[in-house]
Scaffold this active site. Structure first.
Site, PDB file in Angstrom:
ATOM      1  N   TYR A   5     -15.853 -57.181  17.785  1.00 11.36           N
ATOM      2  CA  TYR A   5     -14.539 -57.490  17.685  1.00 11.36           C
ATOM      3  C   TYR A   5     -13.882 -57.843  19.096  1.00 11.36           C
ATOM      4  O   TYR A   5     -13.440 -58.720  18.797  1.00 11.36           O
ATOM      5  CB  TYR A   5     -13.881 -56.247  17.285  1.00 11.36           C
ATOM      6  CG  TYR A   5     -12.376 -56.341  17.361  1.00 11.36           C
ATOM      7  CD1 TYR A   5     -11.739 -56.931  16.414  1.00 11.36           C
ATOM      8  CD2 TYR A   5     -11.687 -55.640  18.402  1.00 11.36           C
ATOM      9  CE1 TYR A   5     -10.053 -56.998  16.706  1.00 11.36           C
ATOM     10  CE2 TYR A   5     -10.179 -55.608  18.569  1.00 11.36           C
ATOM     11  CZ  TYR A   5      -9.418 -56.199  17.487  1.00 11.36           C
ATOM     12  OH  TYR A   5      -8.200 -56.342  17.898  1.00 11.36           O
ATOM     13  N   SER A  54      -6.069 -58.136  22.501  1.00  8.84           N
ATOM     14  CA  SER A  54      -6.310 -56.664  22.430  1.00  8.84           C
ATOM     15  C   SER A  54      -6.639 -56.206  23.912  1.00  8.84           C
ATOM     16  O   SER A  54      -7.457 -56.876  24.614  1.00  8.84           O
ATOM     17  CB  SER A  54      -7.208 -56.261  21.199  1.00  8.84           C
ATOM     18  OG  SER A  54      -7.861 -55.170  21.610  1.00  8.84           O
ATOM     19  N   GLU A  71      -8.853 -53.990  23.843  1.00 10.30           N
ATOM     20  CA  GLU A  71     -10.573 -53.888  23.688  1.00 10.30           C
ATOM     21  C   GLU A  71     -11.080 -54.851  24.447  1.00 10.30           C
ATOM     22  O   GLU A  71     -12.214 -55.044  24.730  1.00 10.30           O
ATOM     23  CB  GLU A  71     -10.790 -54.122  22.283  1.00 10.30           C
ATOM     24  CG  GLU A  71     -10.363 -52.873  21.210  1.00 10.30           C
ATOM     25  CD  GLU A  71     -11.504 -51.769  21.522  1.00 10.30           C
ATOM     26  OE1 GLU A  71     -12.668 -52.028  21.483  1.00 10.30           O
ATOM     27  OE2 GLU A  71     -10.837 -50.522  21.867  1.00 10.30           O
TER      28      GLU A  71
HETATM   29  P1  NDP Z   1      -4.453 -54.982  10.310  1.00  7.41           P
HETATM   30  O1  NDP Z   1      -5.973 -54.737  10.261  1.00  7.41           O
HETATM   31  O2  NDP Z   1      -3.542 -54.098   9.741  1.00  7.41           O
HETATM   32  O3  NDP Z   1      -4.027 -56.218   9.399  1.00  7.41           O
HETATM   33  C1  NDP Z   1      -4.864 -57.507   9.739  1.00  7.41           C
HETATM   34  C2  NDP Z   1      -4.528 -58.769   8.855  1.00  7.41           C
HETATM   35  O4  NDP Z   1      -5.248 -59.845   8.973  1.00  7.41           O
HETATM   36  C3  NDP Z   1      -4.294 -58.295   7.275  1.00  7.41           C
HETATM   37  O5  NDP Z   1      -3.134 -58.753   6.874  1.00  7.41           O
HETATM   38  C4  NDP Z   1      -5.374 -58.920   6.802  1.00  7.41           C
HETATM   39  O6  NDP Z   1      -5.601 -59.302   5.421  1.00  7.41           O
HETATM   40  C5  NDP Z   1      -5.479 -60.287   7.507  1.00  7.41           C
HETATM   41  N1  NDP Z   1      -6.756 -60.973   7.453  1.00  7.41           N
HETATM   42  C6  NDP Z   1      -8.156 -60.407   7.792  1.00  7.41           C
HETATM   43  N2  NDP Z   1      -8.971 -61.290   7.419  1.00  7.41           N
HETATM   44  C7  NDP Z   1      -8.217 -62.494   7.237  1.00  7.41           C
HETATM   45  C8  NDP Z   1      -8.519 -63.823   7.032  1.00  7.41           C
HETATM   46  N3  NDP Z   1      -9.965 -64.336   6.979  1.00  7.41           N
HETATM   47  N4  NDP Z   1      -7.684 -64.750   6.935  1.00  7.41           N
HETATM   48  C9  NDP Z   1      -6.398 -64.283   6.973  1.00  7.41           C
HETATM   49  N5  NDP Z   1      -6.014 -63.104   7.106  1.00  7.41           N
HETATM   50  C10 NDP Z   1      -7.019 -62.169   7.223  1.00  7.41           C
HETATM   51  O7  NDP Z   1      -4.163 -55.412  11.911  1.00  7.41           O
HETATM   52  P2  NDP Z   1      -2.823 -54.829  12.556  1.00  7.41           P
HETATM   53  O8  NDP Z   1      -1.633 -55.320  11.960  1.00  7.41           O
HETATM   54  O9  NDP Z   1      -2.974 -53.610  13.330  1.00  7.41           O
HETATM   55  O10 NDP Z   1      -2.955 -55.868  13.924  1.00  7.41           O
HETATM   56  C11 NDP Z   1      -2.512 -57.363  13.911  1.00  7.41           C
HETATM   57  C12 NDP Z   1      -3.186 -57.934  14.919  1.00  7.41           C
HETATM   58  O11 NDP Z   1      -3.224 -57.477  16.456  1.00  7.41           O
HETATM   59  C13 NDP Z   1      -4.683 -58.052  14.623  1.00  7.41           C
HETATM   60  O12 NDP Z   1      -5.270 -59.453  14.961  1.00  7.41           O
HETATM   61  C14 NDP Z   1      -5.307 -57.298  15.597  1.00  7.41           C
HETATM   62  O13 NDP Z   1      -6.780 -57.395  15.723  1.00  7.41           O
HETATM   63  C15 NDP Z   1      -4.581 -57.045  16.757  1.00  7.41           C
HETATM   64  N6  NDP Z   1      -4.307 -56.032  17.552  1.00  7.41           N
HETATM   65  C16 NDP Z   1      -3.843 -54.830  16.949  1.00  7.41           C
HETATM   66  C17 NDP Z   1      -3.603 -53.671  17.789  1.00  7.41           C
HETATM   67  C18 NDP Z   1      -3.117 -52.674  17.251  1.00  7.41           C
HETATM   68  O14 NDP Z   1      -3.184 -51.408  17.653  1.00  7.41           O
HETATM   69  N7  NDP Z   1      -2.747 -52.492  15.778  1.00  7.41           N
HETATM   70  C19 NDP Z   1      -3.867 -53.800  19.304  1.00  7.41           C
HETATM   71  C20 NDP Z   1      -4.133 -55.175  19.708  1.00  7.41           C
HETATM   72  C21 NDP Z   1      -4.451 -56.285  19.083  1.00  7.41           C
HETATM   73  P3  NDP Z   1      -5.751 -57.769   4.081  1.00  7.41           P
HETATM   74  O15 NDP Z   1      -4.484 -57.361   4.185  1.00  7.41           O
HETATM   75  O16 NDP Z   1      -5.708 -58.996   3.089  1.00  7.41           O
HETATM   76  O17 NDP Z   1      -6.926 -57.395   4.705  1.00  7.41           O
HETATM   77  P1  GDR Z   2      -9.458 -49.014  18.366  1.00  9.32           P
HETATM   78  O1  GDR Z   2      -8.629 -47.809  17.035  1.00  9.32           O
HETATM   79  O2  GDR Z   2     -11.020 -48.655  18.124  1.00  9.32           O
HETATM   80  O3  GDR Z   2      -8.965 -48.142  19.624  1.00  9.32           O
HETATM   81  O4  GDR Z   2      -8.948 -50.176  17.764  1.00  9.32           O
HETATM   82  P2  GDR Z   2      -9.560 -46.613  16.318  1.00  9.32           P
HETATM   83  O5  GDR Z   2      -8.313 -45.724  15.712  1.00  9.32           O
HETATM   84  O6  GDR Z   2     -10.618 -47.163  15.254  1.00  9.32           O
HETATM   85  O7  GDR Z   2     -10.289 -45.774  17.275  1.00  9.32           O
HETATM   86  C1  GDR Z   2     -10.005 -45.192  18.436  1.00  9.32           C
HETATM   87  C2  GDR Z   2     -10.808 -44.208  18.986  1.00  9.32           C
HETATM   88  O8  GDR Z   2     -10.903 -43.114  18.089  1.00  9.32           O
HETATM   89  C3  GDR Z   2     -12.283 -42.782  18.012  1.00  9.32           C
HETATM   90  N1  GDR Z   2     -12.737 -42.098  16.959  1.00  9.32           N
HETATM   91  C4  GDR Z   2     -12.434 -42.701  15.388  1.00  9.32           C
HETATM   92  N2  GDR Z   2     -12.009 -43.758  15.180  1.00  9.32           N
HETATM   93  C5  GDR Z   2     -11.868 -44.128  13.940  1.00  9.32           C
HETATM   94  N3  GDR Z   2     -11.641 -45.177  13.375  1.00  9.32           N
HETATM   95  N4  GDR Z   2     -12.488 -43.018  12.963  1.00  9.32           N
HETATM   96  C6  GDR Z   2     -12.989 -41.909  13.378  1.00  9.32           C
HETATM   97  O9  GDR Z   2     -13.099 -41.084  12.394  1.00  9.32           O
HETATM   98  C7  GDR Z   2     -12.993 -41.694  14.575  1.00  9.32           C
HETATM   99  N5  GDR Z   2     -13.126 -40.521  15.608  1.00  9.32           N
HETATM  100  C8  GDR Z   2     -13.091 -40.906  16.682  1.00  9.32           C
HETATM  101  C9  GDR Z   2     -13.084 -44.162  18.276  1.00  9.32           C
HETATM  102  O10 GDR Z   2     -14.374 -43.976  18.507  1.00  9.32           O
HETATM  103  C10 GDR Z   2     -12.062 -44.637  19.248  1.00  9.32           C
HETATM  104  O11 GDR Z   2     -12.475 -44.424  20.476  1.00  9.32           O
HETATM  105  C11 GDR Z   2      -7.557 -50.349  17.472  1.00  9.32           C
HETATM  106  C12 GDR Z   2      -7.575 -51.541  16.415  1.00  9.32           C
HETATM  107  O12 GDR Z   2      -6.063 -51.544  16.078  1.00  9.32           O
HETATM  108  C13 GDR Z   2      -7.873 -52.951  17.198  1.00  9.32           C
HETATM  109  O13 GDR Z   2      -7.773 -53.878  16.227  1.00  9.32           O
HETATM  110  C14 GDR Z   2      -7.105 -52.953  18.338  1.00  9.32           C
HETATM  111  O14 GDR Z   2      -7.420 -54.356  18.974  1.00  9.32           O
HETATM  112  C15 GDR Z   2      -7.207 -51.903  19.367  1.00  9.32           C
HETATM  113  O15 GDR Z   2      -6.902 -50.583  18.437  1.00  9.32           O
HETATM  114  C16 GDR Z   2      -6.638 -51.953  20.555  1.00  9.32           C
END
Ligand code: NDP
Ligand code: GDR
Length: 335
Positions: free
Chosen positions: A150, A123, A125
């Site tokens: 995270y 990520s 992050e």
């Molecule tokens: P989601 O939160 O939508 O999905 C996470 C998945 O992980 C779900 O299927 C969840 O299952 C599963 N999970 C959580 N805990 C466990 C566990 N202990 N064992 C097995 N499975 C588990 O994430 P995204 O699809 O958005 O992201 C996919 C991956 O990419 C993640 O690793 C995230 O950190 C990473 N990532 C995401 C980004 C984004 O912008 N979306 C950017 C960069 C990285 P359940 O449905 O049961 O909760």
């Molecule tokens: P992020 O996504 O932390 O970038 O992680 P999120 O949408 O949670 O926050 C983005 C930014 O918005 C600000 N923010 C809020 N965020 C949430 N969730 N809820 C609120 O009400 C709110 N108001 C303002 C946050 O402070 C932050 O700056 C996502 C996840 O998918 C990670 O797993 C992944 O690795 C990174 O993106 C890249």
């Protein structure tokens, strides 16, 4: 026919990746963790075509059992406790699932003597924001400065992946993905929270103002279906590597609000309120990525940019969002 195993198949990315791999003709297996309520709504449309297995990234034995059964050609480790704010509330579990989970998966493969290609979901992050870097655009060369449990867990997973590659010659690639969003995004991430609320306002269902935290944070926001195609492309390379996927643009939460409310002809300022509880102990202020290595190595680039993403997400809240995916799959699989 290739066989793929996806951890996190019930999540946003896992569900799109499953759709894409099925489209390519893969046999697709997924790890699902046990839940007291149904957590498969994102994959229900392909239920009959998927092979699902109960396992958990916190449980090595369950991973060994699934891997030994499936013998995958490709493994995509997308499972994680992926919410940055929540990782402060459950740091131990976040480290177990997001950090050690990656290690458990790699070590299970090694001890079983299996040699699939592995994708590790890293990520942006991990960088902690552009302010911690000397570059205007964050690249694979920039140093990590994790600012949440995270992000610390993801940095650990990243280094494990590199170590298994160097020490054991395993084909493990790290994707360093910047934020990517979609109508399947979890409802507590800020983009989806906003677009859901916009639809509630549009249909006169809003119950009080929308509570938000930091509106000045800036993110490099892309469209999730395009990013899962990048994960697949990464694993098709003969040599494993670490690649950023991003759009090369950054926009604030406030800009997202402005455009989202414009879609329904409203001014966001009339609909929101600040909630201090949504602020983070340490914020990542700005993220902006350089995806040129991925573009030059395997031809990946984003198709959807900020304004298009906001429009897609708002429109999808208002109507059926599944249309148009076929177009994305075709574009990225053209060669
Ligand atoms: P989601 O939160 O939508 O999905 C996470 C998945 O992980 C779900 O299927 C969840 O299952 C599963 N999970 C959580 N805990 C466990 C566990 N202990 N064992 C097995 N499975 C588990 O994430 P995204 O699809 O958005 O992201 C996919 C991956 O990419 C993640 O690793 C995230 O950190 C990473 N990532 C995401 C980004 C984004 O912008 N979306 C950017 C960069 C990285 P359940 O449905 O049961 O909760
Ligand atoms: P992020 O996504 O932390 O970038 O992680 P999120 O949408 O949670 O926050 C983005 C930014 O918005 C600000 N923010 C809020 N965020 C949430 N969730 N809820 C609120 O009400 C709110 N108001 C303002 C946050 O402070 C932050 O700056 C996502 C996840 O998918 C990670 O797993 C992944 O690795 C990174 O993106 C890249």
């Amino acid at each position: 026919m290739k066989t793929a195993l996806i951890t996190g198949i019930t999540g946003q990315d896992g569900s799109y990746l499953a759709d894409f791999l099925l489209y390519l003709g893969y046999e697709v297996h997924g790890v699902v963790r046990r839940s007291s309520s149904i957590n498969t709504k994102r994959i229900d449309h392909s239920f009959g075509r998927l092979h699902l297995h109960h396992a958990d990234l916190t449980d090595s034995a369950s991973l060994v059992s699934v891997l030994a059964k499936v013998h995958p050609d490709e493994v995509y480790n997308l499972g994680a406790q992926s919410h940055v704010r929540v990782s402060y509330d459950v740091p131990g579990f976040t480290h177990e699932a997001t950090g050690l989970g990656a290690f458990r998966l790699l070590e299970s493969l090694r001890t079983l003597g299996l040699t699939p290609r592995v994708y590790q979901a890293g990520s942006s992050e991990m960088f902690g924001g552009n302010e911690h870097s000397c570059c205007e655009f964050l690249s694979e060369e920039c140093r990590f400065h994790p600012r949440s449990p995270y992000a610390c867990a993801k940095v650990f997973a990243h280094h494990c992946a590199v170590n298994y590659r160097e020490a054991y010659g395993m084909h493990v690639s790290n994707g360093i993905l910047f934020n990517h969003e979609s109508p399947r995004r979890g409802e507590t991430f800020v983009t989806r929270k906003i677009t859901r609320y916009v639809a509630e306002v549009f249909y006169n269902r809003a119950d009080g103002p929308l509570k938000l935290g930091n509106l000045e944070a800036k993110r490099d926001w892309g469209y999730a279906p395009e990013y899962v195609c990048g994960m697949w492309r990464m694993l098709q390379q003969d040599r494993p590597g670490d690649y950023i996927l991003a759009t090369g643009e950054t926009h604030s939460v406030r800009e997202f609000l402005e455009l989202a409310f414009q879609e329904i002809g409203e001014d966001y300022r009339a609909h929101i309120t600040r909630d201090e509880r949504l602020l983070r102990p340490a914020e990542v202020n700005t993220l902006l990525g350089d995806y040129s290595l991925a573009e030059n190595t395997f031809g990946w680039r984003p198709m959807t940019h900020f304004a298009g993403l906001v429009k897609k997400m708002v429109q999808a809240e208002l109507e059926d969002y599944e249309r148009g995916l076929e177009e994305v799959w075709r574009f990225y699989h053209k060669d």
